[in-house]
Scaffold this active site. Sequence first.
Site, PDB file in Angstrom:
ATOM      1  N   GLU A 204      58.377  44.328  46.846  1.00 24.53           N
ATOM      2  CA  GLU A 204      57.172  44.621  46.037  1.00 24.53           C
ATOM      3  C   GLU A 204      56.458  43.187  47.115  1.00 24.53           C
ATOM      4  OE1 GLU A 204      56.169  44.242  42.134  1.00 24.53           O
ATOM      5  OE2 GLU A 204      53.874  43.115  43.072  1.00 24.53           O
TER       6      GLU A 204
ATOM      7  N   ASP B 101      44.827  42.844  31.639  1.00 19.72           N
ATOM      8  CA  ASP B 101      45.682  43.245  31.506  1.00 19.72           C
ATOM      9  C   ASP B 101      45.428  45.104  30.999  1.00 19.72           C
ATOM     10  OD1 ASP B 101      47.686  41.296  32.262  1.00 19.72           O
ATOM     11  OD2 ASP B 101      47.242  40.232  30.492  1.00 19.72           O
TER      12      ASP B 101
ATOM     13  N   TYR C 253      40.342  40.871  37.110  1.00 19.87           N
ATOM     14  CA  TYR C 253      42.005  41.114  36.436  1.00 19.87           C
ATOM     15  C   TYR C 253      42.455  41.355  35.649  1.00 19.87           C
ATOM     16  CZ  TYR C 253      46.921  39.126  37.611  1.00 19.87           C
ATOM     17  OH  TYR C 253      47.897  38.962  37.274  1.00 19.87           O
TER      18      TYR C 253
ATOM     19  N   ARG D 156      48.079  32.187  32.990  1.00 20.55           N
ATOM     20  CA  ARG D 156      48.427  33.486  32.663  1.00 20.55           C
ATOM     21  C   ARG D 156      49.734  33.284  31.990  1.00 20.55           C
ATOM     22  NH1 ARG D 156      46.902  39.281  33.469  1.00 20.55           N
ATOM     23  NH2 ARG D 156      49.291  39.373  33.724  1.00 20.55           N
TER      24      ARG D 156
ATOM     25  N   ARG E  55      43.492  42.421  46.595  1.00 16.30           N
ATOM     26  CA  ARG E  55      45.042  42.376  47.596  1.00 16.30           C
ATOM     27  C   ARG E  55      45.463  44.174  47.283  1.00 16.30           C
ATOM     28  NH1 ARG E  55      46.403  39.032  50.917  1.00 16.30           N
ATOM     29  NH2 ARG E  55      48.637  38.541  50.367  1.00 16.30           N
TER      30      ARG E  55
ATOM     31  N   ARG F  20      58.467  39.834  44.141  1.00 16.36           N
ATOM     32  CA  ARG F  20      59.584  40.156  43.778  1.00 16.36           C
ATOM     33  C   ARG F  20      60.342  41.458  44.034  1.00 16.36           C
ATOM     34  NH1 ARG F  20      55.624  41.168  38.987  1.00 16.36           N
ATOM     35  NH2 ARG F  20      53.703  42.552  39.906  1.00 16.36           N
TER      36      ARG F  20
ATOM     37  N   ARG G 120      56.692  26.276  28.109  1.00 14.73           N
ATOM     38  CA  ARG G 120      58.127  26.678  26.524  1.00 14.73           C
ATOM     39  C   ARG G 120      58.554  25.337  26.621  1.00 14.73           C
ATOM     40  NH1 ARG G 120      58.303  31.951  27.195  1.00 14.73           N
ATOM     41  NH2 ARG G 120      56.310  33.134  26.448  1.00 14.73           N
TER      42      ARG G 120
HETATM   43  N1  UDP Z   1      52.509  33.094  40.007  1.00 15.28           N
HETATM   44  C1  UDP Z   1      53.700  32.113  40.947  1.00 15.28           C
HETATM   45  N2  UDP Z   1      55.524  32.360  40.734  1.00 15.28           N
HETATM   46  C2  UDP Z   1      56.097  33.735  39.838  1.00 15.28           C
HETATM   47  C3  UDP Z   1      55.147  34.568  38.966  1.00 15.28           C
HETATM   48  C4  UDP Z   1      53.909  34.307  39.288  1.00 15.28           C
HETATM   49  O1  UDP Z   1      53.562  31.896  41.378  1.00 15.28           O
HETATM   50  O2  UDP Z   1      57.043  33.709  39.672  1.00 15.28           O
HETATM   51  C5  UDP Z   1      51.649  32.970  40.209  1.00 15.28           C
HETATM   52  C6  UDP Z   1      51.107  34.375  40.899  1.00 15.28           C
HETATM   53  O3  UDP Z   1      49.913  33.737  41.222  1.00 15.28           O
HETATM   54  C7  UDP Z   1      50.330  35.517  39.764  1.00 15.28           C
HETATM   55  C8  UDP Z   1      50.383  35.051  38.793  1.00 15.28           C
HETATM   56  O4  UDP Z   1      51.121  33.551  38.492  1.00 15.28           O
HETATM   57  O5  UDP Z   1      49.401  35.861  40.241  1.00 15.28           O
HETATM   58  C9  UDP Z   1      50.054  35.451  37.401  1.00 15.28           C
HETATM   59  O6  UDP Z   1      51.569  35.711  37.276  1.00 15.28           O
HETATM   60  P1  UDP Z   1      51.507  37.162  36.780  1.00 15.28           P
HETATM   61  O7  UDP Z   1      53.581  37.789  36.528  1.00 15.28           O
HETATM   62  O8  UDP Z   1      51.025  37.479  35.172  1.00 15.28           O
HETATM   63  O9  UDP Z   1      51.389  38.262  37.853  1.00 15.28           O
HETATM   64  P2  UDP Z   1      51.319  39.954  37.723  1.00 15.28           P
HETATM   65  O10 UDP Z   1      52.469  40.311  37.075  1.00 15.28           O
HETATM   66  O11 UDP Z   1      50.071  40.187  36.711  1.00 15.28           O
HETATM   67  O12 UDP Z   1      50.932  40.296  39.344  1.00 15.28           O
END
Ligand code: UDP
Length: 385
Positions: free
Chosen positions: A302, A352, A350, A175, A251, A281, A179
Amino acid sequence: MNNSKNILIVGAGFTGAVIGRKLAEHGHQIRIIDSRSHVAGNCYSERDEKSGIMVHTYGPHIFHTDNHDVWEYLNRFTEMMPYVNRVKTTVNGQVFSLPINLHTINQFFNTTCSPSEARKLIESKSDQSINDPQTFEEQALRFVGKELYEAFFKGYTIKQWGMSPAELPASILKRLPVRFNYDDNYFSHKYQGMPKHGYTPIIENILNHPNIVVELEHSYSASDSDGIDHLFFTGPLDSWYDYKFGRLGYRTLDFEKFHTEDDFQGTAVMNYGEEEIPFTRITDHKYFSPWEEHKGSVCYREFSRTCMPNDTPYYPIRQMGEMELLNKYLNLAEQEKNISFAGRLGTYRYLDMDVTIAEALHMANIYIDSLDKGTEMPVFTVNVR
Ligand code: UDP
């Protein structure tokens, strides 16, 4: 219209609303029930009473898509405002930019690499012996190497998913882009934005059709199906079968909401990569509406944990064990008639928001087609295994 069908939809989130609207526009009679006291499912947003800031009650939702039709569809029901998600992460006493980009790489390795130099640097760090990464960990080691993986992904992922990245599929990490320029837009999609008045009015507008009746705080019971021609079920697939084989793992999230008088963190999303910090986060919701002005902040800390029977399911886990269980439910479901399962909970995926909308439109179109052609409506209209 004499071919009008009586349709019941369980769930008033994006999936249920979009299916309902499409079928209502085709002259069918739609009844949508939802056990919650509000529409919009987990996209629900409302103004915080104290500050007036629009908050995403069930966690941050940022709309992004490459699908032009979905973008157009959404814009029929709301005004989308410009919004670009830029995520930061706090790790080892420093703040870095995500997704991993040239700034992150240069800051992390204390370098001043150009794009091509950074590419070479990351290649030298990556584990080239992994040809076909299957797990999250393999994907990370193959594409960013051990150091970046351990700083940014390992701890966060253990907190988010409650298990080692070595047990999770590579698809979760896919996902996120890597870059080799300074583009720090979290998403690579063509369209991105935030609804001017939050998500709830979008769903309300979609549902606002003379052929649609919505009943809230109404949990499904068998008598709801009396006299209906078709049921679209967007609740948890295993709940439809009273969890007879056991519960599919999810989860859930806990949010600790707090207010500050000053700007708390200067940005919408701050991740915390270290495993020792118990939350994943902090989101400051005022930054989700950059066109509004608010002095203070409303933040959500969170926390992710195993979903228990009375919790709200968020992320389907889809591990080996869950897939076995899922297959049992799918085998049962595929025998059904006059019912279709849809959406994140109905298909245990999962998803979007944009995919959810696209799939809901697709399902409604297939139903319309099946009526035209006199064919049977499938139980699933996407591959869910
Ligand atoms: N992820 C991570 N570190 C970060 C952000 C994301 O390891 O700082 C991993 C984590 O396993 C997460 C996945 O990347 O479930 C997908 O991230 P995304 O931001 O798409 O998650 P969402 O916002 O859907 O929870």
